[in-house]
Scaffold this active site. Structure first.
Site, PDB file in Angstrom:
ATOM      1  N   PHE A  39       0.809  -1.236   0.000  1.00 25.05           N
ATOM      2  CA  PHE A  39       0.000   0.000   0.000  1.00 25.05           C
ATOM      3  C   PHE A  39       0.830   1.268   0.000  1.00 25.05           C
ATOM      4  CE2 PHE A  39       0.800  -0.160   4.607  1.00 25.05           C
ATOM      5  CZ  PHE A  39       1.037   1.186   4.863  1.00 25.05           C
ATOM      6  N   GLU A  43      -5.132  -3.998  -1.776  1.00 31.16           N
ATOM      7  CA  GLU A  43      -6.579  -3.730  -1.715  1.00 31.16           C
ATOM      8  C   GLU A  43      -6.867  -2.387  -1.047  1.00 31.16           C
ATOM      9  OE1 GLU A  43      -4.740  -6.007  -0.325  1.00 31.16           O
ATOM     10  OE2 GLU A  43      -5.650  -6.944   1.438  1.00 31.16           O
ATOM     11  N   GLU A  88       9.390  -3.643  13.186  1.00 29.27           N
ATOM     12  CA  GLU A  88       9.049  -2.588  12.231  1.00 29.27           C
ATOM     13  C   GLU A  88       7.776  -1.897  12.731  1.00 29.27           C
ATOM     14  OE1 GLU A  88       7.632  -3.744   8.243  1.00 29.27           O
ATOM     15  OE2 GLU A  88       8.816  -2.077   7.464  1.00 29.27           O
ATOM     16  N   CYS A 147       9.843   1.707   3.495  1.00 31.07           N
ATOM     17  CA  CYS A 147      10.737   0.617   3.908  1.00 31.07           C
ATOM     18  C   CYS A 147      12.161   1.126   4.057  1.00 31.07           C
ATOM     19  CB  CYS A 147      10.678  -0.513   2.903  1.00 31.07           C
ATOM     20  SG  CYS A 147      11.300  -0.016   1.305  1.00 31.07           S
TER      21      CYS A 147
END
Ligand code: NAD
Length: 485
Positions: free
Chosen positions: A150, A177, A376, A282
């Site tokens: 996303f 999605e 994370e 990231c």
């Protein structure tokens, strides 16, 4: 609903999915519903694979110089539609408009690289003995799949689609999605650029489609970008079906700040890295290793962080679930004895009360055993750990299971090289908060940030999206007969 219901894109047409099940697409900016996305089935995927397989017969036989013409036009269309593309990214992902523009600019740079591929895939030829030639050619694989997350609705699809398609493959993309609108727009632009029907297809859905991609015999290669948990599932499932796979996972990036670092530059870079795209990158700085006496820099980092205001120069995080998860991490660290220097919990933007915002958060005196040090968080949060030496800092960095990026802030070139050599990450920065290698350099981490060989972009992607054909030919009778006849 601001937009019509999302459909799949198969063989150059938007078509409804075979299932009537849908999920709402919610804008993180204000909680409004933008659209609905279908939860497609294996039947829909099969239709897309059939379209890709049929298109491959024609597309793969076109010379690469002809194939890249589509991408020259596509690059122009990305530029022409910049505002609409950036607004879609902003609405569905929640990042700021300027961050969304930067994302589309990066998509353009990726497409430029795709356009350069004819200059990079020239074959090698050598006369290996008198009158005998060996030659290698890069041959496309067939139908291939790209599964995307996303956090970059425009850039990550463009990590794979220009290169894979310019190299002669036909692609099925599975968007997140949560952000399906941008990918649908990219399909329209590819069509306008002249891409033949069936060469690029979109199948929307959730894990059911991802599993069906891994299992489908008509798909030769699977690229995945997302969390480490799912990267492992996809890598194992796709390779169990003997497919080529490259799966990029999550990250926990460490920045080392040394006492000789330039205070202003370091503070600005650290604050920008931890908070850009609301920390949902990231490559974001997530842990800071403060080596020795750097209190003066930490003070400046807090000053910079306080200038970052939700709803102004800081976007929203993707969902309420995500906001709650990030805030729970901060609360847990506080309960375990860490000190919250800047607190972004309970941020509310006036007029956008249903938006999901977390303010920039700086946590000091974190210890390596805390969750905020190891996991994370994927929010605008930085966890500072204090160390006495560079080697102690390196030991903490090396012990983390991920390995996407690491950075060092120093004015000492020898020390920077020492850290580059010893940090256990695929992408290293020196005085750079987000050390993303730009084209033609390739993007990819190490350890649990990537499963599979090679990188996803740049020259490395040529190896992933093609197989080598080696031919040995003899035309000259003088070559005679030898041991390889
Ligand atoms: P995610 O793993 O939840 O989803 C990625 C894709 O996998 C989506 O298309 C989703 O529909 C699908 N998926 C989700 N759960 C699944 C399951 N159980 N089985 C099969 N498929 C499943 O990731 P996300 O939340 O969309 O994205 C954020 C993550 O992506 C972060 O961890 C971030 O670090 C990572 N990321 C990594 C890179 C990189 O280059 N390493 C780049 C961007 C994002």
């Amino acid at each position: 609903m601001k937009y019509a219901a999302i459909q799949n894109y198969i063989n150059g047409q938007f078509v409804p999915a075979s299932s009537t099940k849908t999920l709402p697409v919610i804008s993180p900016i204000d909680g409004s519903q933008l659209s609905v996305v279908p939860l497609s089935t294996a039947k829909d995927l099969d239709a897309a694979v059939r379209a890709a397989t049929a298109a491959f017969q024609i597309w793969s036989r076109k010379p690469i110089k002809e194939r890249v013409q589509v991408f020259f036009r596509y690059k122009f269309l990305l530029e022409k539609n910049m505002d609409e593309l950036a607004r879609l990214v902003q609405e569905e992902n929640g990042k700021t408009y300027s961050e969304a523009v930067a994302e589309v600019e990066k998509s353009i740079e990726l497409t430029e690289f795709g356009c350069s591929l004819p200059q990079r895939v020239t074959c090698a030829v050598l006369e290996v003995s008198r009158g005998v030639e060996c030659r290698t050619e890069h041959v496309p694989l067939g139908g291939v799949a790209s599964i995307v997350p996303f956090n970059f609705p425009s850039m990550v699809p463009n990590w794979t689609l220009p290169n894979a398609i310019a190299l002669g493959n036909c692609m099925i993309m599975k968007p997140s999605e949560k952000v399906p609108l941008s990918t649908a727009k990219l399909a329209l632009l590819l069509k306008e650029a002249g891409l033949p029907d069936g060469v690029f297809n979109i199948v929307n859905g959730d894990s059911e489609i991802v599993n069906a991609i891994c299992d489908h015999p008509g798909i030769e290669a699977v690229s995945f970008v997302g969390s480490t948990k799912v990267a492992k599932i996809v890598y194992q499932r796709a390779t169990a079906q003997f497919k080529r796979a490259l799966a990029l996972g999550g990250a926990k990036n460490h920045l080392m700040v040394l006492p000789d670092a330039k205070p202003d530059m370091t503070a600005q870079n650290v604050a920008a890295s931890m908070s850009g795209c609301a920390g949902q990158r990231c490559m974001a700085a997530s842990a800071m290793l403060a080596v020795g006496e750097v209190d003066h820099i930490i003070k400046k980092i807090c000053e910079e962080a306080r200038k970052i205001v939700p709803g102004e120069n800081l976007g929203a995080v993707i969902s309420k679930e995500s906001k709650d998860r990030i805030e729970a991490y901060i609360t847990e660290a506080e309960q375990q004895g860490a000190k919250i220097l800047v607190d972004g919990r309970n941020s509310i933007v006036e007029g956008k009360e249903n938006g999901t915002y977390v303010g920039p958060t700086v946590i000091d005196f974190v210890t390596p055993d805390m969750s905020v040090a190891k996991e994370e968080i994927f929010g605008p949060v930085i966890s500072i750990m204090r160390t006495n030496t560079v080697d102690e800092a390196l030991a903490i960095e090396n012990a983390n299971t991920y390995g996407n990026a690491a950075s060092v802030f120093t004015q000492n070139g020898g020390m920077a090289r020492y850290i580059i050599d010893r940090a256990s990450a695929g992408m290293i920065g020196v005085n750079v908060g987000v050390p993303v290698p730009r084209e033609p350099f390739s993007f990819g981490g190490w350890n649990e940030s990537k499963f599979g060989v090679g990188d996803i972009t740049g020259k490395s992607s040529i190896e992933f999206w093609t197989k080598l054909k080696k031919s040995t030919t003899k035309w000259n009778p003088e070559a005679g007969v030898n041991w390889m006849s």
